[in-house]
Each structure stands twice: as C-alpha cells, then as structure tokens.
Design a protein around this motif. Structure first.
Motif, short mmCIF file in Angstrom:
data_model
loop_
_atom_site.label_atom_id
_atom_site.label_comp_id
_atom_site.label_asym_id
_atom_site.label_seq_id
_atom_site.Cartn_x
_atom_site.Cartn_y
_atom_site.Cartn_z
N GLY A 135 1.22 4.04 -3.06
CA GLY A 135 0.99 5.46 -2.92
C GLY A 135 2.17 6.27 -3.42
N PRO A 195 -4.79 5.27 6.51
CA PRO A 195 -4.65 5.60 5.08
C PRO A 195 -3.20 5.48 4.62
CG PRO A 195 -4.85 7.61 6.35
CD PRO A 195 -4.93 6.47 7.33
N ARG A 203 2.51 6.02 -7.25
CA ARG A 203 1.51 6.84 -7.93
C ARG A 203 1.98 8.30 -7.98
NH1 ARG A 203 -2.74 8.71 -5.26
NH2 ARG A 203 -2.74 7.04 -3.72
N ALA A 204 2.35 8.82 -6.84
CA ALA A 204 2.80 10.21 -6.79
C ALA A 204 4.07 10.40 -7.62
CB ALA A 204 3.05 10.62 -5.34
N ALA A 228 1.88 8.64 -0.69
CA ALA A 228 1.77 9.63 -1.77
C ALA A 228 2.09 11.03 -1.26
CB ALA A 228 0.37 9.59 -2.36
N ARG A 229 1.54 11.36 -0.11
CA ARG A 229 1.78 12.71 0.41
C ARG A 229 3.22 12.90 0.84
NH1 ARG A 229 -2.85 14.41 4.45
NH2 ARG A 229 -1.40 16.14 4.67
N LEU A 231 -1.82 11.85 9.84
CA LEU A 231 -3.02 11.39 9.14
C LEU A 231 -3.91 10.70 10.16
CD1 LEU A 231 -1.84 10.17 5.68
CD2 LEU A 231 -1.90 12.42 6.70
N ALA A 253 -1.67 4.24 1.76
CA ALA A 253 -1.26 4.70 0.42
C ALA A 253 -1.22 6.22 0.39
CB ALA A 253 -2.22 4.15 -0.62
N GLU A 254 -2.20 6.82 1.02
CA GLU A 254 -2.23 8.29 1.02
C GLU A 254 -1.00 8.85 1.72
OE1 GLU A 254 -5.55 9.99 3.03
OE2 GLU A 254 -4.77 12.02 2.80
N MET A 255 -0.60 8.20 2.78
CA MET A 255 0.58 8.67 3.49
C MET A 255 1.80 8.59 2.57
SD MET A 255 1.87 7.70 7.29
CE MET A 255 2.25 5.97 7.03
N GLU A 296 0.82 -1.21 0.00
CA GLU A 296 0.00 0.00 0.00
C GLU A 296 0.86 1.26 0.00
OE1 GLU A 296 -3.44 0.84 -0.21
OE2 GLU A 296 -3.02 -1.03 -1.21
#
Lengths: 343, 343
Positions: free
Chosen positions: B82, B289, B85-86, B295-296, B317, B291-293, B78
């Motif tokens: 992320g 979250p 992706r970014a 990506a960010r 997060l 993946a979000e972590m 995951e």
DNA sequence: TTGTAGGCGTTATCAC
DNA sequence: GTGATAACGCCTACAA
C-alpha cells in the motif's frame, strides 16, 4: 530551532568541527577530555549527523537499493525479510522500489538510486537479459535475483527450478503415476520456463516411454481450475497434475474436488513454492527458500561492494521436496498437516 | 571512468553548471538551444544526478522512512504494498527499517534516518506512547500507525478494533450463540487490547445477561489449539470462540476438529484480520484493510511534509465482517471439502 | 538568458 | 592532539 549541525556542537564544546567529527566517529586520536566534552555537547543539543552530507563526503551511503517486481504477498515479504535480516546485521539500510514492467520506468527507478545506494539488489524474472543490463547504472555493484541476465557481467542468485521439477517428477513416478501433466506458468517468466524445461527433461530421462503433456498457464488459481476441468472433460485421463506454482495447483485441487474426483486417489496434485496455504491444504510441493535467497544475495552484494568478492557466477538454491497428502499413495495422510518442518 | 558529474556535463556542453542544473530541472528560463545541448551532453555522458548531493542542497530527499515491527508475512507485505503504491504515484522512495522491540535500537534506527528521509511512517503496536514520542527525532514529520501515541502531537492511522469486535459479537449473537469466549492477544499489543475491550463492551451492551469470558493468548496458532483443548476439557461449554486474530482461530479450529467437535454445529469459530489462509479454511473473520491503511498513511504524510495538512487526529479504518463457514448457523458448510482439508 | 560564487553538513588532509 | 580548509555534487541568489 532547527536541527543542530556539527558546527553547533563544535561551538558548544568550544572545539573545531574536525575534533567533533573525530570524537564522534571514534576512530582518530582525540584526548579523552575533549571527547567527553564533545559527546556531552552532542547529547545536549540532540545532534544527529546528517546522512546526506555524510554520504556525499564519504561517497558511501550504507544503503542497498532493492528493486522488485510486483509480486504476490508471501514471496515479497519473505524475500524482503531475508534481505532485511542480513542488512540489519551488516548495518545497512534498504531502499525499496518496485520495478514496473515498463522498461522506461524500470530504468528510471534504477537511475533515481544513484548516489543514494551503494549497490543494487534486482529481481526481474520477466525482463530479458539485454534489456536489464542496459538499464543498469554503469558502475553500480549489483546482484541479480532470478534474472535471465545474471552470471555474465553481474553475480546472481536463483532457484534451481530444473532440479526442483525433476525431483517432483521423480517423486510422482515413484508413487506409481504414469501420466503426468504439467501445468506451466507464463512463458514470459524465467522460473516458469525453467520449471517446464525441468519437467520435460526429467520425463524424457526418467520415463522415456511415458506421455509428456504440458498445458499453458499463467500462475493464477482460476487457470488451475480451468485446466483441471478441461482435463476431466476430454480424452485420455491423466493421473497427476504438476503445476508450475502452488496457486494453480490449488485451483486444480478445487476443481477436481468439486467434480468429485478423488485426490490423490485418482489424480495426484503437486505445486511449486510452498506458500503458507499449501500446508493447510496438504498440498505436496517444492519448497523454495525465499528468505534465504534474499539474505544471501544481500550478503554477497555487501562483499561485492567492499571488494571482497568479485565473482560473477550464479548461485542456485535447491528447492526441497515437501510431500503431503495430495500426492500420497494409498490412504491420504493429511490428518495432521501441522507436523511440517518449521522454516 | 567514474560517474559523470554536473561539471562534466557543463564542460561537455560548453555552458556553466548553473545552466545544466536549470536545463535538467526544467524549471527556470533556459534557451531551447542550450537546453537541447545540455540534454544531449547529459545523455552522451550517461549523467545521473547524485541524490545525496541533491538532498543536501535541497534539504529534501523525496524519501519516506518506514519503520515496522517484526511482523508476519501477509501483514507486512500488504502494508508495504500500500505504501509503495502511494509512494510511487507521488514520486517518493521508501527507506525500510524494522523496529526492534528494544527501545534503544528503535531510537537508533529512527535517528539513522535523519537527513535521509523527509518524514517517517512508524508502526509500533507494542511500544508505549511516551517511549515512542521520546525516540522520535524532533522536527521530523511523522505519521503513526497502530500506535498508542498517535493523535496527540502526531497524526495517526489505526484499525477500529472496537467496532470490528462489536460487529463480530453482533454477528455471533444473531447466529444464536449464547456463550461466546474471547481468545485475547498479547496485552502488550494495542490492537489486541482494543479488540478485547470491544468484545467486552459489545457483550455488555448487546447481551447484558450473557456470560463474558476472556482467555489470555499471544496471537499464535499453538495457543489457539491449547485454548480450545482447555475449553473442551473443563466445566461449562461455550458455543463460540472469537479469537483476537486468525492464527489463533485457526489453531482453535484444528483442535476442535481433531477432537471431533462439530464446527460450527456445536462451537462456532471466528478470527480477526482475514489473512489469505482464512478463505481456504472457511474461517469467518473481520477483514482489515491493511494495504489501504498503508497507502493512506503515506499520502497523509506527504501532505504533512508539504504543509498541506497539519492536523494530528487519528483516522480509523473500519474492518469488514466476512462470514464464512465457521460461524454459519444450521448446516455446516463442510459440503465443500476443499475448504476443510482435515475432514 | 547565462555565469560566478556561496552554501548545504561531513569527512579528510594538511599544517601546527 | 587540534584546527583551518578543501573537497563531495548540487542548487540558487546575485550579477552581468
């Protein structure tokens, strides 16, 4: 102050850059005295060799490019874990890049790795052979994983999907199942096609008289549910559903259980892959050794790079039948799903 | 024939290497005529710029070094997803390396990336702050994920474990639970410590009178089983087990169900992370979250590299409460058999 | 607009 | 054993 270079170290140790290089790389003949001085200076200045410069000079990066498609959680992490393990023990790094379905982008991704990696590990179960070969940088050593293109110009690895499907068919027949329906994966996917072929071939060979039915699917759980519901609400019933992957099998299970159908009493369910969830749901399936495939592919690529292995055949890893509750004859025995062999 | 270089292209197009460089990189002023000629030659020769040379010259690699600890399947895939992706949308590559617990090896891994990456994404929930800072290459931009060291000299990302634990405590209390036992993770792990602190703090604040009990654990399923068994075979019973991660919660569930204990009727069970299996087992948990972590963190590192963002604070997060069957009041949601395969 | 030449940091080939 | 020095392939002032 910017990062120290080999020249700084040379100045600090009052020797030439050549001596620094020799002293730090161990190999050549250097007097113990200067070696010590150089090492002390390097430490004092916090010197770390610049990998880019070294790669340029040596024409070697000790890095492996890994190109994977968009894939679901477990598969991704498992294969990368296997590669990483092998890479670590060989002193190699992994440069990751995910292959987009778009051939243009894929080619671009492959090109971008030129000069940065010593070889490529490519997995592209959705790409046609010719397309992929074209996108490959000419001289780059490469090992193809689950690629229709493997075996000709490039060595490859893959899952023996036909043998796996046959093993499951054999198991289901041995359990007394008569009418087995195969829930296939997307036709664009190599594994899916091979599993379907394995299924029909095995049925033809092992149960010549039995009805052979194949339903189209797409590897998703929802499709498994829909397929099971369709099977229930139509003509002649089946007594086993063999899905091309675990996700669809799980979807089918849910739908059957929601409809009050006894699994495996009335209908057995089997999947393919052995994702972690399968164990918890007591789903019978074919275990695919993903991490092992990654590790072996990496090792073979390393041999290809240093010229130790120049073969281009495809090595097939055989999946292992894992029998759990969803295909057991008679009483379902998933009382303790934890007694599974550990990977 | 070996790979074509910029010189080959120049010769083929009858221009200088400078013009080739300019034409191919778009930027500078080049006459349309020569640009076309250069592009044609490049294509004809199958020219691909050598990344190592370019990195050396530009002192920029467009590559991000990612250092992760040995982590379990889902988390790993995951977070990498992320990041990938970014990275893809920013034209960056990912160089993977897993951080061994050994500080020596960790430092070595970090050093090995010098000159090869523009910045580092480091996740080391087990390493002490000072140790990590020391291992960091001096000038390298870096973003720390789940690191005790984050926030001071380096920007960081993390999970708001305290808020997450508090949310779960609030939920359990709202369900009428009186005696909640926390099954903690390994003390060496930052997340584990914060979750435990969040638990005790929330209990003190929200249920001042209630007994607060914490059991030591290690994030493994077996430990969850053992803990639940221990809880059953001893003095005052509890009515809720809040594990520091899903694995232990799952182990506890199994043990309780094996012992014939009604979940959540007699004892509620909750986890933390929301791994995919949690959904199938109807386990209530806190969704992190991941993946979000990833990506960010990557996006922020990119800003750090190009100087757009020079802050060093830690962004937290917040996990999301996911209520499922194992904490539901009243009727147990075992009505859906496929969510409770061991029934 | 285009070409020449120097530099990025290392390694390797020579001489000494 | 040690030190200049020429690659490695690319980018970029600086000139023309």
């Amino acid at each position: 102050m910017t990062q120290a270079t080999i020249r700084d170290v040379a100045r600090h140790a009052a020797v030439s850059v050549a001596s620094v290089s020799r002293a730090l790389n161990g190999a050549a003949s250097v007097s113990p005295a200067t070696r010590d001085r150089v090492q002390a200076s390097a430490r004092a200045l916090g010197y770390v060799p610049n990998a880019a410069a070294r790669s340029l000079s040596l024409a070697r990066s000790n890095t492996i490019g890994v190109v994977l498609p968009e894939l679901h959680g477990e598969f991704f992490s498992e294969i990368v874990r296997g590669m990483d393990r092998a890479a670590g023990s060989l002193g190699l790094q992994l440069l990751l890049s995910n292959m987009h379905a778009d051939v243009e982008l894929a080619a671009h991704a492959l090109r971008a790795m030129r000069g940065r990696v010593d070889g490529l590990l490519i997995m592209a179960p959705e790409l046609a052979a010719a397309t992929l070969i074209d996108a490959l940088p000419g001289q780059q050593p490469a090992v193809l994983i689950n690629c229709a293109a493997a075996g000709r110009s490039h060595p490859g690895f893959g899952i023996d999907n036909r043998a796996g499907a046959a093993a499951m068919v054999r198991h289901l027949l041995a359990q007394g199942r008569q009418r087995i329906v195969h829930l296939a994966g997307p036709g664009s996917n190599l594994d899916a096609r091979e599993r379907q072929e394995g299924f029909t071939a095995a049925m033809a060979e092992l149960a010549p008289g039995a009805p052979v039915e194949v339903l189209a699917g797409d590897f998703h759980e929802e499709t498994g549910m829909a397929a099971a519901q369709a099977l229930l609400s139509r003509g002649p019933a089946c007594d086993a559903i063999f899905a091309a992957n675990d996700q669809m099998a799980i979807g089918a299970m849910r739908a059957l259980q929601d409809a009050g159908v006894d699994v495996p009493g009335r209908i057995a369910v089997a999947g393919f892959d052995d994702v972690p969830v399968a164990r918890y749901l007591a789903l019978s399936t074919m275990r695919v050794p993903i991490a092992e495939m990654g590790a072996r592919a990496l090792a073979r690529l390393a041999r290809l790079i240093d010229g130790t292995d120049t073969t281009t055949d495809v090595e097939l890893l055989v999946p292992e039948l894992v029998v759990r509750g969803t295909t057991a004859t008679g009483a379902i025995s998933n009382k303790n799903p934890q007694e599974e062999p550990t990977s």
